[in-house]
Enzyme design. Sequence first.
Site, short mmCIF file in Angstrom:
data_model
loop_
_atom_site.label_atom_id
_atom_site.label_comp_id
_atom_site.label_asym_id
_atom_site.label_seq_id
_atom_site.Cartn_x
_atom_site.Cartn_y
_atom_site.Cartn_z
N GLN A 115 -2.54 0.62 8.03
CA GLN A 115 -1.90 1.48 8.29
C GLN A 115 -2.40 2.74 7.84
O GLN A 115 -2.01 2.41 6.03
CB GLN A 115 -0.45 1.33 8.56
CG GLN A 115 0.11 2.82 8.37
CD GLN A 115 1.61 2.40 7.94
OE1 GLN A 115 1.90 1.94 7.54
NE2 GLN A 115 2.38 3.39 7.82
N SER A 118 -0.68 7.46 3.82
CA SER A 118 -0.76 7.93 2.28
C SER A 118 -2.51 7.99 2.04
O SER A 118 -2.60 7.37 1.47
CB SER A 118 -0.06 6.56 1.01
OG SER A 118 0.99 6.72 2.03
N SER A 150 -2.42 -2.01 3.25
CA SER A 150 -2.90 -2.80 2.70
C SER A 150 -3.13 -3.36 3.20
O SER A 150 -3.37 -3.42 4.52
CB SER A 150 -1.29 -3.72 2.39
OG SER A 150 -0.17 -2.55 1.70
N GLU A 233 8.05 0.46 10.57
CA GLU A 233 8.05 -0.09 9.86
C GLU A 233 9.04 -0.78 8.47
O GLU A 233 9.26 -1.78 7.78
CB GLU A 233 6.96 0.66 8.28
CG GLU A 233 6.51 0.57 6.80
CD GLU A 233 5.79 1.52 6.29
OE1 GLU A 233 5.41 2.41 5.96
OE2 GLU A 233 4.78 0.81 5.51
N ASN A 355 12.48 4.58 -2.88
CA ASN A 355 14.12 4.55 -3.31
C ASN A 355 14.53 6.27 -2.84
O ASN A 355 15.88 5.90 -2.05
CB ASN A 355 15.09 3.79 -4.20
CG ASN A 355 14.08 2.34 -3.82
OD1 ASN A 355 13.73 1.77 -2.73
ND2 ASN A 355 14.81 1.70 -5.23
N GLU A 356 14.02 6.73 -3.28
CA GLU A 356 14.79 8.18 -3.22
C GLU A 356 14.82 8.67 -2.01
O GLU A 356 15.23 9.25 -1.29
CB GLU A 356 14.16 8.43 -3.78
CG GLU A 356 14.23 8.93 -5.94
CD GLU A 356 13.48 7.95 -6.09
OE1 GLU A 356 12.41 7.00 -5.59
OE2 GLU A 356 14.12 6.60 -7.22
C1 FAD Z 1 2.79 -2.18 -2.05
C2 FAD Z 1 2.52 -0.72 -1.51
C3 FAD Z 1 2.08 -1.21 0.40
C4 FAD Z 1 1.88 -0.36 0.68
N1 FAD Z 1 1.00 0.12 1.64
C5 FAD Z 1 0.68 1.42 2.45
C6 FAD Z 1 -0.20 1.40 3.72
O1 FAD Z 1 0.04 0.47 4.19
N2 FAD Z 1 -0.62 2.31 3.59
C7 FAD Z 1 0.12 3.43 3.47
O2 FAD Z 1 -0.39 4.29 4.00
N3 FAD Z 1 0.89 3.74 2.16
C8 FAD Z 1 0.96 2.14 1.05
N4 FAD Z 1 1.85 2.81 0.35
C9 FAD Z 1 1.77 3.74 -0.27
C10 FAD Z 1 3.79 3.98 0.00
O3 FAD Z 1 4.15 4.84 1.15
C11 FAD Z 1 3.72 5.54 -0.91
O4 FAD Z 1 3.52 4.97 -2.66
C12 FAD Z 1 4.64 6.07 -0.89
O5 FAD Z 1 5.28 6.34 0.41
C13 FAD Z 1 4.95 6.92 -3.08
O6 FAD Z 1 4.14 7.77 -2.71
P1 FAD Z 1 3.20 8.31 -3.95
O7 FAD Z 1 3.21 6.71 -4.38
O8 FAD Z 1 2.36 9.34 -3.38
O9 FAD Z 1 4.44 8.49 -4.47
P2 FAD Z 1 4.93 10.36 -4.33
O10 FAD Z 1 5.32 10.34 -3.49
O11 FAD Z 1 4.11 11.21 -5.44
O12 FAD Z 1 6.65 10.17 -5.56
C14 FAD Z 1 6.43 9.92 -7.25
C15 FAD Z 1 7.70 10.12 -7.48
O13 FAD Z 1 8.78 11.20 -6.59
C16 FAD Z 1 9.35 10.58 -6.28
N5 FAD Z 1 9.95 11.44 -5.04
C17 FAD Z 1 8.90 12.33 -4.58
N6 FAD Z 1 9.74 13.11 -3.16
C18 FAD Z 1 10.58 13.20 -3.20
C19 FAD Z 1 12.30 13.70 -3.20
N7 FAD Z 1 11.20 14.65 -1.94
N8 FAD Z 1 12.54 13.81 -3.26
C20 FAD Z 1 13.15 13.32 -4.77
N9 FAD Z 1 12.47 11.81 -4.88
C21 FAD Z 1 10.90 12.07 -5.22
C22 FAD Z 1 9.83 9.22 -5.01
O14 FAD Z 1 10.53 8.68 -5.04
C23 FAD Z 1 8.41 8.92 -7.27
O15 FAD Z 1 9.66 8.08 -7.93
C24 FAD Z 1 2.48 1.31 0.06
C25 FAD Z 1 2.15 1.49 -1.61
C26 FAD Z 1 2.92 -0.37 -2.03
C27 FAD Z 1 3.31 -0.06 -3.58
#
Ligand code: FAD
Length: 395
Positions: A115, A118, A150, A233, A355-356
Amino acid sequence: MPDLDEYARRARAWLETATAALPPDPGLAAARAFMADLHDAGYSGITWPAEYGGQGLSAAEERVFQQAARDLVLPVGVFGIGLGMCGPTLLSIGTEEQKRRYIRPLLRGEEIWCQMFSEPGAGSDVASLQTRAVLDGDAWLVNGQKVWTSVAKQADFGLLIARTNPDVPKHQGITMFVVDMHDPGVTVRPLRDMTGESHFNEVYFDDVRIAADQVVGEVDGGWSAAVTTLLHERVSIGMGAARTERPASFEALSGAARERGLLANPLVRDRLVDLYLQERAFDLLSARMSQEVKAGIQPGARGSVVKLLLAELTLDSADAASEILGPGTVAHDDDGKIARALAWGPGMALGGGTNEIMRNIIGDRVLGLPREPQVDRTVPFRDLKVGTQAKEASK
Ligand SMILES: Cc1cc2nc3c(=O)[nH]c(=O)nc-3n(C[C@H](O)[C@H](O)[C@H](O)COP(=O)(O)OP(=O)(O)OC[C@H]3O[C@@H](n4cnc5c(N)ncnc54)[C@H](O)[C@@H]3O)c2cc1C
């Protein structure tokens, strides 16, 4: 009921034989063979429609099978995204041809799915994505980058969301596609995570041509398609985890505490009781959600509650493990399983939505609290100063 008893007996017998025949650490070939056997035996896609390769049975049979498989660790992890997210999305909004083409091989483990949502500048705010798909004759030309995908390395197909119209607000100009991961324009680069493994990847698209009939849902209607996938998901992460091994579980840690003579310590007991309560709450909630899904009731935003509980349980149990076992945790006690759980824990609080973000969704859509202010919902995407938006995209 006698039919279901017979079904349960057969399922248990089949699982016993099939899992006993598995090698100790099943690789990809063994996992694929297991899925094909599972399908032949009638246990893959139990409630999925028979015309597309499912078994066409009811939620009752699914429940019975899950019960039979409850304490077993099946080598199905690599198929999780296909079975839990991509397959259900295609069944909900895919075309007849897409369902006929993709569902059966997915259920048999012949084709693995990933999928691709991101991006480096679009995670929590995934609607800010910049991967572009431009209509070029009878196909879409895709360029851009995804990250944290993933199982992309093993995948044969993926669900991609890309920007098809930058002139409308960010949620409106997105389209979902099926991508052939073996296309020469697709480059997958594994990323090493804290466990030392490469669970997720970067994926680059360089002039990848995608036929128009590989659009999933409506052109420019990809946001609602993506929400469909994300709801599946969260539920599937929560429910899938109910069946995965928990090296830092209450049972494992109370055993370890007993061995070390720590059970008389009130702080350790307190920690263990806390863990027990969290585990029970998670197990009961995920069992309830799983029964609801199988009975045709969509949990919707409530899936976020299970996902959040699981992430907290994973982090807290890893924390409890390090308190109880001390340096033994990272000295690779227990074949390194607890050390691995400790390293994997933080990922659970991010993947599938942080979590947020889960708390925001629960606040907005489960508890009905006022929504977070969003100043960019009506601004055309090309006028936004989002994430890493490239200059050309904003011209
Ligand atoms: C093990 C694992 C598997 C994954 N697999 C996939 C996959 O198969 N396909 C895919 O597309 N993605 C995948 N992901 C990506 C995952 O969906 C993103 O890491 C996640 O959505 C967070 O995005 P980011 O890492 O860009 O963090 P950011 O969005 O940049 O967030 C950074 C921090 O800011 C906080 N934050 C951001 N916006 C807000 C808000 N509005 N209010 C409060 N806090 C906020 C977040 O909670 C976080 O602590 C995977 C991630 C992991 C860890």
